[in-house]
Design an enzyme around this catalytic site. Structure first.
Site, PDB file in Angstrom:
ATOM      1  N   LYS A   1      39.627  43.644  46.862  1.00 33.17           N
ATOM      2  CA  LYS A   1      40.261  43.442  48.167  1.00 33.17           C
ATOM      3  C   LYS A   1      39.982  44.613  49.089  1.00 33.17           C
ATOM      4  O   LYS A   1      40.082  44.496  50.300  1.00 33.17           O
ATOM      5  CB  LYS A   1      41.780  43.320  47.989  1.00 33.17           C
ATOM      6  CG  LYS A   1      42.229  42.138  47.160  1.00 33.17           C
ATOM      7  CD  LYS A   1      43.755  42.070  47.165  1.00 33.17           C
ATOM      8  CE  LYS A   1      44.289  41.207  46.063  1.00 33.17           C
ATOM      9  NZ  LYS A   1      45.222  41.928  45.180  1.00 33.17           N
TER      10      LYS A   1
ATOM     11  N   LYS B   1      40.816  55.327  41.956  1.00 30.61           N
ATOM     12  CA  LYS B   1      41.499  55.214  43.265  1.00 30.61           C
ATOM     13  C   LYS B   1      41.298  56.480  44.100  1.00 30.61           C
ATOM     14  O   LYS B   1      41.262  56.432  45.327  1.00 30.61           O
ATOM     15  CB  LYS B   1      43.000  54.956  43.063  1.00 30.61           C
ATOM     16  CG  LYS B   1      43.339  53.519  42.684  1.00 30.61           C
ATOM     17  CD  LYS B   1      43.740  52.700  43.897  1.00 30.61           C
ATOM     18  CE  LYS B   1      43.530  51.207  43.769  1.00 30.61           C
ATOM     19  NZ  LYS B   1      44.409  50.484  42.926  1.00 30.61           N
TER      20      LYS B   1
ATOM     21  N   LYS C   1      32.785  45.250  40.977  1.00 31.48           N
ATOM     22  CA  LYS C   1      33.559  43.997  40.985  1.00 31.48           C
ATOM     23  C   LYS C   1      34.012  43.650  42.407  1.00 31.48           C
ATOM     24  O   LYS C   1      34.163  44.546  43.251  1.00 31.48           O
ATOM     25  CB  LYS C   1      34.746  44.098  40.022  1.00 31.48           C
ATOM     26  CG  LYS C   1      35.769  45.104  40.416  1.00 31.48           C
ATOM     27  CD  LYS C   1      37.011  45.043  39.545  1.00 31.48           C
ATOM     28  CE  LYS C   1      38.025  45.987  40.180  1.00 31.48           C
ATOM     29  NZ  LYS C   1      39.327  45.970  39.674  1.00 31.48           N
TER      30      LYS C   1
END
Ligand code: AMP
Ligand code: TRP
Length: 401
Positions: free
Chosen positions: A269, A175, A266
């Site tokens: 969103k 992140k 992957k």
């Protein structure tokens, strides 16, 4: 245009029920694209007799829990990796199985959010869970933030959670876009890292353990978090007695649906390019267009080779998850066909499969009767009652009551 010869497999078996007495839980037809079993199952029955668990109290009935972050409209990866599996579990669950699914809005706060945007995303995610087929009569669907016991238990678990373990976990590093070997010693990591992001897995463990969940259906990317939850349950039980079952990860056969634009990553969103993901609310036209411009390669023939041909292999995998046939079968069916015809078939297959979801989603979002809010309110009450039962046991065991 090539058409599929192979008939569609039924993916209906109950993963909580042993397959023909051998103690294994066969879920998907053996030989189908991805591994054909849920991983890591131990023998479990939904009868009233209790079965032993490796650690924790005996299990009387399965409790299934999972969550999704409201950080955008759920996409095809969420659907194949999680939501579709939740509905299958719901629809095949035996009497007595408890099912809880949560919009984990507190987890979304671990990276900065705009309040107005988050408010919209929470509702959209909730509507999507209903649209994919979760039935409030059978499953408890609720917002995580409406059940304060999740955060109360998080505090308690943080008294047993290991900093060393948390510091080795990958999510806070990814992140913050830090390398996988980044450590808390790095000054850059220390400057950027917030406590909430670091302790994200403790809240996730609390989500699971507060309902004394036995099974947690998730995509492959959650495997590490599930291991941490198991470890935390065992650490707590070791100190205070058998309160928490050790939760089992049910990893979906669609382990990782890849981005249409960067097929080595992957589908997510948060990727900047909206064409990298198919949203469950996309129209048939949008879906077909996105598949048409998906990144592939210029080799003349079609083959399934995820390492060397990730783009085309991702499309084949997606198709295999909808048609219930192996990737090799699809690849040989299409071997001499054009990439264009494969893309057309994949686009139409996804569009047809998602059409009903989109229609129901639009209906729910349009509804003016307050249906969604009443489901969320009732779900919150049921989840709170379930959580209260656990908190009473926890407090008693710890000397807080
Ligand atoms: P999230 O959107 O991160 O809250 O994820 C919700 C669920 O979807 C989790 O069980 C994830 O493992 C699963 N998931 C998310 N992205 C993918 C993907 N690209 N492929 C398969 N599963 C996914
Ligand atoms: N971390 C999960 C994800 O990003 C979401 C989540 C939060 C979750 N709490 C959970 C998943 C509990 C399963 C069980 O997808």
């Amino acid at each position: 245009m090539a058409t599929m010869r192979i008939s569609i497999a039924r993916h209906g078996a109950n993963p909580l029920r042993p397959a023909s007495g051998n103690g294994n839980f066969t879920y998907f037809r053996p030989g189908v694209a991805q591994p054909s079993k849920w991983h890591q199952h131990r023998s479990l029955s939904t009868s009233t007799s209790t079965s032993p668990s490796p650690a924790g109290p005996p299990i009387k009935s399965p409790v299934i829990f999972s969550g999704i972050q409201p950080t955008g409209v759920p996409h095809l990866g969420n659907y194949l990796g999680a939501l579709r599996e939740w509905v299958k579990l719901q629809d095949s669950a035996e009497e007595g199985t408890k099912l809880l699914f949560s919009i984990v809005d507190l987890h979304a706060l671990t990276v900065p959010q705009d309040a107005k945007q988050l408010r919209t995303w929470r509702r959209e995610a909730f509507a999507t869970l209903l649209a994919v087929g979760l039935d409030p009569k059978r499953s408890t669907i609720f917002y995580q933030s409406s059940v304060p016991a999740h955060t109360e238990l998080m505090w308690i678990l943080s008294t047993v959670a290991s900093m060393g373990y948390l510091s080795r976990m990958t999510q806070w590093k990814s992140k913050l876009q830090l390398p996988e070997d980044a450590s808390l010693e790095d000054s850059e990591a220390r400057a950027q890292l917030r406590l909430g992001l670091f302790s994200y897995p403790v809240l996730q463990a609390a989500d699971i353990l507060i309902h004394r969940a036995t099974h947690v259906p998730v995509g492959e990317d959650q495997r590490q978090h599930l291991e941490f939850s198991r470890y935390t349950a065992n650490s707590f039980n070791h100190l205070y007695g058998d309160i928490f079952p050790t939760p089992e990860a049910l990893i979906s056969p669609a382990k990782r649906v890849m981005s249409l634009k960067e097929p080595n990553n992957k589908m997510s969103k948060s990727h900047a390019d909206p064409k990298s993901r198919i949203l469950l609310t996309d129209s048939a036209n949008e879906i077909k267009k996105k598949v048409k411009v998906a990144l592939t390669d210029s080799e003349p023939k079609i083959s399934y080779d995820p390492t060397n041909r990730p783009g085309v292999s991702n499309l084949i995998e997606i198709l295999s998850h909808f048609e219930g046939v192996t990737c090799q079968e699809i690849a040989s069916e299409y071997e001499t066909a054009s990439l264009r015809s494969l893309k057309e078939h994949v686009g139409s297959r996804i569009a047809d499969s998602l059409a009903g979801i989109r229609e129901r989603y639009l209906g729910i979002m349009d509804d003016k009767s307050g249906y969604l809010d009443s489901v969320a309110r009732e779900g919150g009450e049921v989840a709170q009652a379930s959580a209260d039962l656990t908190m009473r046991k926890v407090k008693k065991a710890m000397g807080l009551a």
